[in-house]
Write a protein that holds these residues in place. Structure first.
Motif, short mmCIF file in Angstrom:
data_model
loop_
_atom_site.label_atom_id
_atom_site.label_comp_id
_atom_site.label_asym_id
_atom_site.label_seq_id
_atom_site.Cartn_x
_atom_site.Cartn_y
_atom_site.Cartn_z
N SER A 164 -6.75 -4.32 9.02
CA SER A 164 -7.44 -3.20 8.37
C SER A 164 -6.42 -2.31 7.65
O SER A 164 -6.66 -1.86 6.53
CB SER A 164 -8.20 -2.37 9.42
N SER A 165 -5.28 -2.09 8.31
CA SER A 165 -4.22 -1.26 7.73
C SER A 165 -3.68 -1.89 6.45
O SER A 165 -3.48 -1.21 5.43
CB SER A 165 -3.10 -1.07 8.75
N CYS A 166 -3.42 -3.21 6.51
CA CYS A 166 -2.91 -3.92 5.33
C CYS A 166 -3.92 -3.89 4.19
O CYS A 166 -3.55 -3.74 3.02
CB CYS A 166 -2.58 -5.37 5.70
N ASN A 167 -5.20 -4.03 4.59
CA ASN A 167 -6.27 -4.01 3.59
C ASN A 167 -6.35 -2.64 2.91
O ASN A 167 -6.53 -2.55 1.69
CB ASN A 167 -7.59 -4.37 4.26
N GLU A 168 -6.23 -1.58 3.70
CA GLU A 168 -6.24 -0.22 3.15
C GLU A 168 -5.07 -0.02 2.20
O GLU A 168 -5.21 0.61 1.14
CB GLU A 168 -6.16 0.81 4.28
N TYR A 169 -3.92 -0.55 2.58
CA TYR A 169 -2.71 -0.41 1.76
C TYR A 169 -2.90 -1.12 0.41
O TYR A 169 -2.59 -0.56 -0.65
CB TYR A 169 -1.51 -0.99 2.51
N GLN A 170 -3.43 -2.34 0.46
CA GLN A 170 -3.66 -3.10 -0.77
C GLN A 170 -4.68 -2.39 -1.67
O GLN A 170 -4.53 -2.35 -2.89
CB GLN A 170 -4.13 -4.51 -0.43
N LYS A 171 -5.70 -1.83 -1.05
CA LYS A 171 -6.71 -1.11 -1.82
C LYS A 171 -6.10 0.11 -2.50
O LYS A 171 -6.39 0.41 -3.66
CB LYS A 171 -7.85 -0.65 -0.90
N ALA A 172 -5.21 0.81 -1.76
CA ALA A 172 -4.56 1.99 -2.31
C ALA A 172 -3.67 1.62 -3.50
O ALA A 172 -3.62 2.33 -4.50
CB ALA A 172 -3.75 2.71 -1.24
N LEU A 173 -2.95 0.49 -3.36
CA LEU A 173 -2.09 0.03 -4.44
C LEU A 173 -2.88 -0.22 -5.72
O LEU A 173 -2.41 0.08 -6.83
CB LEU A 173 -1.35 -1.24 -4.04
N LYS A 174 -4.05 -0.78 -5.56
CA LYS A 174 -4.87 -1.16 -6.71
C LYS A 174 -5.78 -0.04 -7.20
O LYS A 174 -6.36 -0.13 -8.28
CB LYS A 174 -5.72 -2.39 -6.36
N SER A 175 -5.91 1.02 -6.40
CA SER A 175 -6.82 2.11 -6.74
C SER A 175 -6.35 2.87 -7.99
O SER A 175 -5.16 3.00 -8.25
CB SER A 175 -6.94 3.08 -5.56
N GLU A 176 -7.31 3.39 -8.73
CA GLU A 176 -7.02 4.22 -9.89
C GLU A 176 -7.00 5.71 -9.50
O GLU A 176 -6.67 6.56 -10.31
CB GLU A 176 -8.09 3.99 -10.98
N VAL A 190 -5.41 8.68 -7.86
CA VAL A 190 -4.09 9.07 -7.37
C VAL A 190 -4.16 9.83 -6.06
O VAL A 190 -3.21 9.80 -5.27
CB VAL A 190 -3.35 9.91 -8.44
N ALA A 191 -5.28 10.48 -5.79
CA ALA A 191 -5.44 11.21 -4.52
C ALA A 191 -5.47 10.22 -3.36
O ALA A 191 -4.90 10.48 -2.28
CB ALA A 191 -6.70 12.05 -4.55
N VAL A 192 -6.13 9.09 -3.55
CA VAL A 192 -6.19 8.04 -2.53
C VAL A 192 -4.78 7.49 -2.29
O VAL A 192 -4.36 7.26 -1.15
CB VAL A 192 -7.14 6.90 -2.97
#
Length: 264
Positions: A15-27, A29-31
């Motif tokens: 779950s942590s890795c998934n959150e990290y990957q999502k954050a990397l790809k997110s547009e 900037v607050a996330v």
């Protein structure tokens, strides 16, 4: 029970890795900022750096920027990327002169350059830069809690640069260029009067003068023997119980014996 705990750990990691990957790809900037902060707080500095690099330009001038750039610089420092850490800490000091982290950032910026200092036998450009940065810190913050460590680091780096100069001067003695050795070692002692290598420099100056004298042509020998004798006197004056005393005494005996030839 152990299987259940292991399964829960795997789920948490995934779950942590998934959150990290999502954050990397997110547009958003607050996330990204929130994830980078979470990673920083948990000591995952390398992952935090990837996100800081993405969002740093977008946060310049914003209220959260001070915190972001402090964490960014610290993350580089914690992962031993000292050149980048030094640059980021310097930028932080310049950009946030009223920050409560100012002294710490100024010190760690200078220390980052000190960490780049190579062994004494290599080029000491980085060492000299670190000394300049540390001296600037000491001058700007004479009452800082980091002052003792700054002074200690300066002492270590100064001795390293002195050893570099000393070894270069001694090198002339090693290759039997005794005239150059005498000049270089004399200059070293003059330029660094408090150096821990002074005794060694005085001995090798004496040895160079001695070797030059006993291998001279007759017309120059007496003058050079007297120069060597004076160099011995300077060594003993500096430390009567020098670690070179036995050898130096044997050399002096030879000098005195050879000088007797010119008194007859």
């Amino acid at each position: 029970m152990k299987k259940i705990i292991s399964l829960l750990l795997l789920v948490a990691i995934f779950s942590s890795c998934n959150e990290y990957q999502k954050a990397l790809k997110s547009e958003d900037v607050a996330v990204k900022f929130e994830m980078a902060t979470k990673l920083y707080d948990s000591g995952k500095y390398t992952k935090a750096i990837r996100i800081f690099e993405q969002i740093a330009p977008a946060y310049r001038g914003k209220p959260q920027a001070e915190k972001l750039f402090y964490m960014f610089a610290q993350s580089y420092y914690k992962t031993k990327q000292y050149y980048l850490a030094g640059y980021q800490f310097e930028s932080f000091v310049s950009g946030y002169p009223r920050s409560e982290k100012l002294q710490e950032a100024a010190f760690l910026g200078a220390k980052s350059y000190a960490m780049l200092s190579p062994v004494y036998s290599l080029d000491q450009t980085s060492t000299n830069k670190a000394l300049d940065k540390l001296q600037m810190f000491i001058d700007n913050y004479p009452n800082s809690q980091y002052l003792a460590e700054a002074n200690s680091t300066v002492k270590v780096l100064s001795e390293k640069t002195e050893k570099k100069v000393y070894e270069n001067a001694k090198g002339y003695n090693t290759i039997s260029d005794y005239k150059s050795a005498i000049v270089a070692l004399d200059n070293f002692v003059s330029d660094y009067p408090g150096t821990p290598f002074k005794e060694d420099a005085l001995f090798y100056k004496f040895d160079s003068a001695y070797q030059l004298a006993i291998n001279s042509i007759p017309s120059k020998m007496e003058e050079r023997l007297l120069v060597a004798k004076a160099a011995h006197s300077n060594l003993i004056k500096f430390n009567a119980e020098t670690k070179y005393k036995k050898l130096a005494t044997e050399m002096l005996v030879r000098i005195e014996k050879d000088l007797q030839k010119f008194t007859k």
